[in-house]
Design an enzyme around this catalytic site. Sequence first.
Site, mmCIF file in Angstrom:
data_model
loop_
_atom_site.group_PDB
_atom_site.id
_atom_site.type_symbol
_atom_site.label_atom_id
_atom_site.label_comp_id
_atom_site.label_asym_id
_atom_site.label_seq_id
_atom_site.Cartn_x
_atom_site.Cartn_y
_atom_site.Cartn_z
ATOM 1 N N THR A 136 5.786 -4.185 9.143
ATOM 2 C CA THR A 136 6.275 -4.539 10.477
ATOM 3 C C THR A 136 5.063 -5.009 11.276
ATOM 4 O OG1 THR A 136 6.118 -2.174 10.941
ATOM 5 C CG2 THR A 136 8.322 -3.104 10.770
ATOM 6 N N ASN A 151 -0.390 7.588 15.498
ATOM 7 C CA ASN A 151 -1.395 6.530 15.464
ATOM 8 C C ASN A 151 -1.907 6.185 16.855
ATOM 9 O OD1 ASN A 151 -1.457 6.502 12.733
ATOM 10 N ND2 ASN A 151 -0.360 4.579 12.455
ATOM 11 N N ARG A 208 2.484 8.719 6.116
ATOM 12 C CA ARG A 208 1.348 9.202 6.910
ATOM 13 C C ARG A 208 0.064 9.189 6.105
ATOM 14 N NH1 ARG A 208 3.936 14.771 9.107
ATOM 15 N NH2 ARG A 208 3.758 14.140 11.269
ATOM 16 N N HIS A 260 -18.084 22.527 21.479
ATOM 17 C CA HIS A 260 -17.112 23.214 22.323
ATOM 18 C C HIS A 260 -15.862 23.468 21.472
ATOM 19 C CE1 HIS A 260 -14.005 23.850 25.317
ATOM 20 N NE2 HIS A 260 -14.950 23.993 26.255
ATOM 21 N N CYS A 302 -2.345 -0.426 10.888
ATOM 22 C CA CYS A 302 -1.548 0.633 11.519
ATOM 23 C C CYS A 302 -2.015 0.927 12.940
ATOM 24 C CB CYS A 302 -1.655 1.907 10.694
ATOM 25 S SG CYS A 302 -1.251 1.616 8.981
ATOM 26 N N LYS A 304 5.794 9.018 14.454
ATOM 27 C CA LYS A 304 4.845 8.143 13.758
ATOM 28 C C LYS A 304 4.010 7.349 14.773
ATOM 29 C CE LYS A 304 2.867 5.432 10.869
ATOM 30 N NZ LYS A 304 1.964 5.821 9.803
ATOM 31 N N TYR A 319 0.816 -1.212 0.000
ATOM 32 C CA TYR A 319 0.000 0.000 0.000
ATOM 33 C C TYR A 319 0.856 1.272 0.000
ATOM 34 C CZ TYR A 319 -4.322 -2.567 0.693
ATOM 35 O OH TYR A 319 -5.398 -3.389 0.501
ATOM 36 N N ARG A 336 -12.776 23.505 21.982
ATOM 37 C CA ARG A 336 -11.553 22.727 22.199
ATOM 38 C C ARG A 336 -11.838 21.234 22.391
ATOM 39 N NH1 ARG A 336 -11.134 27.448 24.154
ATOM 40 N NH2 ARG A 336 -12.105 26.950 26.151
ATOM 41 N N ARG A 355 -4.594 8.615 17.838
ATOM 42 C CA ARG A 355 -5.884 8.286 17.225
ATOM 43 C C ARG A 355 -6.528 7.103 17.949
ATOM 44 N NH1 ARG A 355 -8.784 10.595 13.173
ATOM 45 N NH2 ARG A 355 -9.834 9.156 11.780
ATOM 46 N N ASP A 412 9.710 -6.630 -4.903
ATOM 47 C CA ASP A 412 8.922 -7.369 -3.919
ATOM 48 C C ASP A 412 9.374 -8.817 -3.933
ATOM 49 O OD1 ASP A 412 5.964 -6.528 -2.493
ATOM 50 O OD2 ASP A 412 6.645 -8.606 -2.406
HETATM 51 N N1 SAJ Z 1 -12.195 4.588 13.397
HETATM 52 C C1 SAJ Z 1 -13.200 4.713 14.327
HETATM 53 N N2 SAJ Z 1 -13.616 5.972 14.690
HETATM 54 C C2 SAJ Z 1 -13.071 7.089 14.158
HETATM 55 C C3 SAJ Z 1 -12.038 6.959 13.208
HETATM 56 C C4 SAJ Z 1 -11.613 5.698 12.842
HETATM 57 O O1 SAJ Z 1 -13.733 3.720 14.842
HETATM 58 O O2 SAJ Z 1 -13.519 8.175 14.526
HETATM 59 C C5 SAJ Z 1 -11.707 3.256 13.016
HETATM 60 C C6 SAJ Z 1 -11.870 2.949 11.536
HETATM 61 O O3 SAJ Z 1 -13.141 2.431 11.240
HETATM 62 C C7 SAJ Z 1 -10.758 1.935 11.323
HETATM 63 C C8 SAJ Z 1 -9.669 2.394 12.282
HETATM 64 O O4 SAJ Z 1 -10.309 3.234 13.223
HETATM 65 O O5 SAJ Z 1 -11.172 0.626 11.712
HETATM 66 C C9 SAJ Z 1 -8.535 3.153 11.631
HETATM 67 O O6 SAJ Z 1 -8.989 4.004 10.581
HETATM 68 P P1 SAJ Z 1 -8.399 5.453 10.273
HETATM 69 O O7 SAJ Z 1 -9.109 5.966 9.080
HETATM 70 O O8 SAJ Z 1 -8.430 6.286 11.481
HETATM 71 O O9 SAJ Z 1 -6.861 5.222 9.980
HETATM 72 P P2 SAJ Z 1 -6.025 4.247 9.018
HETATM 73 O O10 SAJ Z 1 -5.575 3.069 9.837
HETATM 74 O O11 SAJ Z 1 -6.714 3.960 7.739
HETATM 75 O O12 SAJ Z 1 -4.760 5.171 8.695
HETATM 76 C C10 SAJ Z 1 -3.971 5.639 9.770
HETATM 77 C C11 SAJ Z 1 -3.753 7.138 9.594
HETATM 78 N N3 SAJ Z 1 -3.186 7.712 10.841
HETATM 79 C C12 SAJ Z 1 -3.769 8.759 11.451
HETATM 80 O O13 SAJ Z 1 -4.779 9.275 11.061
HETATM 81 C C13 SAJ Z 1 -3.070 9.264 12.666
HETATM 82 C C14 SAJ Z 1 -2.840 7.407 8.418
HETATM 83 O O14 SAJ Z 1 -2.521 8.771 8.316
HETATM 84 C C15 SAJ Z 1 -1.552 6.591 8.578
HETATM 85 O O15 SAJ Z 1 -0.701 6.761 7.471
HETATM 86 C C16 SAJ Z 1 -1.936 5.125 8.642
HETATM 87 O O16 SAJ Z 1 -2.753 4.940 9.792
HETATM 88 C C17 SAJ Z 1 -0.688 4.306 8.738
HETATM 89 O O17 SAJ Z 1 -0.309 3.706 7.722
HETATM 90 O O18 SAJ Z 1 -0.043 4.308 9.793
#
Ligand code: SAJ
Length: 451
Positions: free
Chosen positions: A85, A233, A177, A267, A283, A229, A13, A269, A236, A33
């Site tokens: 990884t 994640n 990212r 709100h 991720c 990095k 990806y 903030r 999040r 690959d």
């Molecule tokens: N999810 C929720 N609630 C939310 C947001 C997401 O339940 O409010 C769930 C999604 O359904 C999914 C999981 O979280 O199952 C992750 O989805 P995502 O869209 O938040 O993120 P990824 O895993 O697709 O991509 C992330 C991104 N990181 C951040 O936003 C900090 C991306 O920028 C990174 O490049 C990627 O991980 C990566 O490769 O590390």
Amino acid sequence: MEFKTLCVLGLGYIGLPTASTFATHGLDVVGVDVNRRIVDVLRNGEIHIQEPGLRTLVQAAFRSGRLRVNDQPEPADAFIVAVPTPIAPSTIPSPIPSAALQGPSALQGSSAGEARADLSYVRAAAESIVPHLRRGNLVVLESTSPPRTTVDVVAPILERSGLRVGPDVHLAYSPERVLPGQILRELIENARVIGGVDTASAEAGRDLYAAFVKGDIVLTDATTAEYVKLMENTFRDVNIALANEFARLAERFGVDVWEAIELANRHPRVSVLRPGPGVGGHCISVDPWFLVEAAPDLSPLIRQARQVNDGQPRWFVDGIERALGDLRGRAIAALGLAYKQDVDDLRESPAIAVVHELTARGARVRTYEPNAPAASVEGAQAAASLEQALTDAEAFVLLVDHRPFRSLQPADAARWMTGRHVFDARGILPRDAWRQAGFSVYVLGAGGGHA
Ligand code: SAJ
């Protein structure tokens, strides 16, 4: 520094879009690959992953004559390592059968906190570069890695070449990212952090990525870049865990969490994320463990958040069971298997964990994943269309907020189904319309009682 030739290791990806984008921006790129099947697919003009715009980009890269693919590295001015990884599977006791889960997965529902990063692909990729390394080369690691991997693991491997990292060979870490679903745009527009083992390495990295990156390029040291990095994640993951815990509490108090979040987010903030059936993907559901592994004594919050998110499929199915009663023999359609909306990626998907949880409790489950219609889950039946999935179902669970599901009409579902139960794990269905069509509607975090 000027780079004319580039070797990208790992055509997944990240690696494939990266290699193609460099090629369309004037570098001569060989994409490598170790999986011969992937090399063959690409040589036949196909792609092995789905991502909007990727096919066109890869074709343009091949047409330009600047992209080739191979199963082993070649000498180049710069090397980018973009291999996975994963989490070391042996360390993860999981109650969920892993057959249908791709990769070293199955953390869902696990109470384990001792997962370890599996650096074998990173090591193998670094070793494969060694015979081709020349003085003045740049090596960039993009794979998400535990802090200090670049200096403690990659640098010593590269030095087996007889060249010294720093004086002879530049080495940097630069995290990808990009958001799956928007990879091509974010690859170019996002700010990029480049951490060098020394200043010259960071600057060499900047010179390489400047070929196409339009966002800011910010230089730092390699370990900081790795840590940044993981922080992103983890930030999040912890915030989604908070949203999921808010959903559980809301149901206890008879509150609709979706309305409550909307109000709280007024709100200036506060910005609560969306609750759901759990967190998937390769991720966010994996990376926080790299910090927990490295410093378990300092990361109780991060571990707890992982466990809340991994426990979410089971909690959601508990709600289904409370509403429907005993699940044995019940015909349930599961809509969506991907880890999030509008992608075909099933890795670590909480939707699959929900299906496992349902079948483990005896339900007869039919699944439908519009972006990967052939995808199946052990113990469940795969349907080829929405209609086929819903036909004769007593209930459906909406697990992923894919676009085609948003336009599902209650009247159609009512025609196809025998029962009238809806379980919405993503909070997207128009509840009133479904209730007017005679359905009982349970929305995750809102329970069944709120219109
Ligand atoms: N999810 C929720 N609630 C939310 C947001 C997401 O339940 O409010 C769930 C999604 O359904 C999914 C999981 O979280 O199952 C992750 O989805 P995502 O869209 O938040 O993120 P990824 O895993 O697709 O991509 C992330 C991104 N990181 C951040 O936003 C900090 C991306 O920028 C990174 O490049 C990627 O991980 C990566 O490769 O590390």
